[in-house]
Design an enzyme around this catalytic site. Structure first.
Site, PDB file in Angstrom:
ATOM      1  N   SER A 145      54.181  50.012  27.233  1.00  0.00           N
ATOM      2  CA  SER A 145      55.261  49.032  27.475  1.00  0.00           C
ATOM      3  C   SER A 145      54.997  48.425  28.848  1.00  0.00           C
ATOM      4  CB  SER A 145      56.608  49.776  27.497  1.00  0.00           C
ATOM      5  OG  SER A 145      57.624  48.978  28.079  1.00  0.00           O
ATOM      6  N   TYR A 158      62.055  56.815  30.152  1.00  0.00           N
ATOM      7  CA  TYR A 158      61.198  55.851  29.441  1.00  0.00           C
ATOM      8  C   TYR A 158      60.075  55.367  30.365  1.00  0.00           C
ATOM      9  CZ  TYR A 158      60.115  51.941  26.244  1.00  0.00           C
ATOM     10  OH  TYR A 158      59.507  51.068  25.378  1.00  0.00           O
TER      11      TYR A 158
HETATM   12  P1  NAD Z   1      61.925  51.051  16.511  1.00  0.00           P
HETATM   13  O1  NAD Z   1      63.129  51.824  16.943  1.00  0.00           O
HETATM   14  O2  NAD Z   1      62.097  49.835  15.667  1.00  0.00           O
HETATM   15  O3  NAD Z   1      60.897  52.019  15.747  1.00  0.00           O
HETATM   16  C1  NAD Z   1      60.611  53.301  16.239  1.00  0.00           C
HETATM   17  C2  NAD Z   1      59.801  54.061  15.216  1.00  0.00           C
HETATM   18  O4  NAD Z   1      59.564  55.372  15.745  1.00  0.00           O
HETATM   19  C3  NAD Z   1      60.541  54.250  13.872  1.00  0.00           C
HETATM   20  O5  NAD Z   1      59.625  54.176  12.802  1.00  0.00           O
HETATM   21  C4  NAD Z   1      61.078  55.683  13.981  1.00  0.00           C
HETATM   22  O6  NAD Z   1      61.227  56.327  12.715  1.00  0.00           O
HETATM   23  C5  NAD Z   1      59.964  56.340  14.781  1.00  0.00           C
HETATM   24  N1  NAD Z   1      60.419  57.556  15.451  1.00  0.00           N
HETATM   25  C6  NAD Z   1      61.464  57.707  16.305  1.00  0.00           C
HETATM   26  N2  NAD Z   1      61.596  59.004  16.639  1.00  0.00           N
HETATM   27  C7  NAD Z   1      60.606  59.680  15.998  1.00  0.00           C
HETATM   28  C8  NAD Z   1      60.233  61.047  15.914  1.00  0.00           C
HETATM   29  N3  NAD Z   1      60.917  62.008  16.563  1.00  0.00           N
HETATM   30  N4  NAD Z   1      59.173  61.385  15.134  1.00  0.00           N
HETATM   31  C9  NAD Z   1      58.486  60.434  14.426  1.00  0.00           C
HETATM   32  N5  NAD Z   1      58.804  59.127  14.471  1.00  0.00           N
HETATM   33  C10 NAD Z   1      59.859  58.755  15.238  1.00  0.00           C
HETATM   34  O7  NAD Z   1      61.161  50.731  17.899  1.00  0.00           O
HETATM   35  P2  NAD Z   1      60.078  49.616  18.271  1.00  0.00           P
HETATM   36  O8  NAD Z   1      60.750  48.645  19.159  1.00  0.00           O
HETATM   37  O9  NAD Z   1      59.350  49.164  17.077  1.00  0.00           O
HETATM   38  O10 NAD Z   1      59.133  50.496  19.220  1.00  0.00           O
HETATM   39  C11 NAD Z   1      57.829  50.904  18.853  1.00  0.00           C
HETATM   40  C12 NAD Z   1      57.069  51.246  20.140  1.00  0.00           C
HETATM   41  O11 NAD Z   1      56.954  50.054  20.939  1.00  0.00           O
HETATM   42  C13 NAD Z   1      57.745  52.287  21.010  1.00  0.00           C
HETATM   43  O12 NAD Z   1      56.784  53.152  21.556  1.00  0.00           O
HETATM   44  C14 NAD Z   1      58.395  51.456  22.103  1.00  0.00           C
HETATM   45  O13 NAD Z   1      58.562  52.188  23.294  1.00  0.00           O
HETATM   46  C15 NAD Z   1      57.371  50.354  22.253  1.00  0.00           C
HETATM   47  N6  NAD Z   1      57.893  49.138  22.874  1.00  0.00           N
HETATM   48  C16 NAD Z   1      58.950  48.479  22.337  1.00  0.00           C
HETATM   49  C17 NAD Z   1      59.420  47.336  22.971  1.00  0.00           C
HETATM   50  C18 NAD Z   1      60.587  46.535  22.442  1.00  0.00           C
HETATM   51  O14 NAD Z   1      61.085  45.647  23.158  1.00  0.00           O
HETATM   52  N7  NAD Z   1      61.046  46.770  21.225  1.00  0.00           N
HETATM   53  C19 NAD Z   1      58.807  46.893  24.155  1.00  0.00           C
HETATM   54  C20 NAD Z   1      57.727  47.598  24.658  1.00  0.00           C
HETATM   55  C21 NAD Z   1      57.270  48.730  24.021  1.00  0.00           C
END
Ligand code: NAD
Length: 263
Positions: A145, A158
């Site tokens: 991130s 985080y």
């Molecule tokens: P999201 O909440 O839409 O999806 C998260 C996924 O992780 C889901 O499939 C969920 O089932 C899975 N998950 C959560 N806890 C879990 C566990 N204990 N075991 C197995 N799976 C688990 O989130 P997202 O926004 O798609 O985020 C995906 C990645 O991208 C993350 O690492 C997040 O930190 C990173 N990210 C997101 C953003 C943003 O703005 N959305 C920005 C930068 C980085």
């Protein structure tokens, strides 16, 4: 249709929604066989699997391994190897977020975030590397991130976990540098997924403004492009990092952040 990754076996954690699902779609279109993972509802899982099968991938399996548990992380790797015989591509995407000032940040939330965002990638890389080494080919992509490079208030666990994931990426890249295995990290800015919607809703409620006003205000604060990053852009970048053209790209940390970290 071009399928540059024809037959490659890809494990994408947290791929039942959001960014992970979009990464899985891109890898499926490039020809990968997929192991999905996540802890979402059965209907979300079914939608993800049937959507992928309808689009491109005929071999899509799913594991409900909960990555807070080291034994289940090991099972995820073992199940992938049992089903497909190898792991060529590992995308550490599963991640969670909690927002609170440090004095009220609970031990439970700290441990959960660090376990899923940082310790699980460490364990999965450790367990997947022997298979990559046996086939003399591998790609590891860690979804970090912008918070792996800079901080924001109230996101201690985080930010710490994502900075750790960036460090882990560089270390694994050095340990595999002389082999045909690469390890890189992507650092997205705000992407409008479920993880983001809860932060937008919290701001809307705290400031008595609409959801769309809250979304705009969050972007104004950090992301100069004033637009959310599309999850499909991250999927495209992951696919590129799996291609032959990226064989000398390792230990690199890529921002996809609408200018956030240029400030
Ligand atoms: P999201 O909440 O839409 O999806 C998260 C996924 O992780 C889901 O499939 C969920 O089932 C899975 N998950 C959560 N806890 C879990 C566990 N204990 N075991 C197995 N799976 C688990 O989130 P997202 O926004 O798609 O985020 C995906 C990645 O991208 C993350 O690492 C997040 O930190 C990173 N990210 C997101 C953003 C943003 O703005 N959305 C920005 C930068 C980085």
């Amino acid at each position: 249709m071009m399928t540059p990754l024809d037959g490659k076996i890809a494990l994408v954690t947290g791929s039942t929604s959001g960014i992970g699902l979009e990464i899985a779609r891109h890898l499926a279109r490039a020809g990968c066989r997929l192991m999905l993972n996540g802890i979402d509802t059965p209907s979300m899982v079914e939608d993800a699997i049937s959507g992928l099968r309808a689009k491109a991938a005929d071999e899509v399996l799913f594991s409900d391994a909960d990555l807070t548990d080291p034994k289940q992380a090991a099972r995820l790797i073992a199940d992938t190897l049992d089903s497909f015989g190898a792991i060529d591509i590992l995308v550490n995407n599963a991640g969670v977020q909690r927002v609170a000032p440090i004095e009220s940040f609970t031990d439970e939330n700290w441990d959960r975030i660090v376990e899923i965002n940082l310790s699980a990638p460490f364990r999965l890389i450790r367990h997947a590397l022997p298979s990559m080494r046996a086939k003399a080919w591998g790609r590891i992509i860690n979804i970090a991130s912008v918070h792996g490079l800079v901080a924001s208030r109230h996101k201690s666990a985080y930010v710490a976990s994502k900075h750790g994931l960036v460090g882990l990426t560089k270390t694994v890249a050095l340990e595999t540098a002389a082999e045909p295995i690469t390890c890189n990290a992507l650092c997205p800015g705000y992407v409008r997924t479920a993880l983001m919607e809860s932060q937008i809703a919290a701001k809307a409620s705290a400031e008595s403004i609409s959801i769309e006003e809250a979304a705009k205000s969050i972007l104004r604060e950090k992301q100069p492009s004033q637009s959310f990053v599309a999850a499909s852009d991250i999927g495209a970048m992951v696919t590129f990092l799996c291609s032959d053209a990226s064989s000398q790209i390792t230990g690199s940390i890529f921002t996809i952040d609408g200018g956030w970290t240029a400030q």
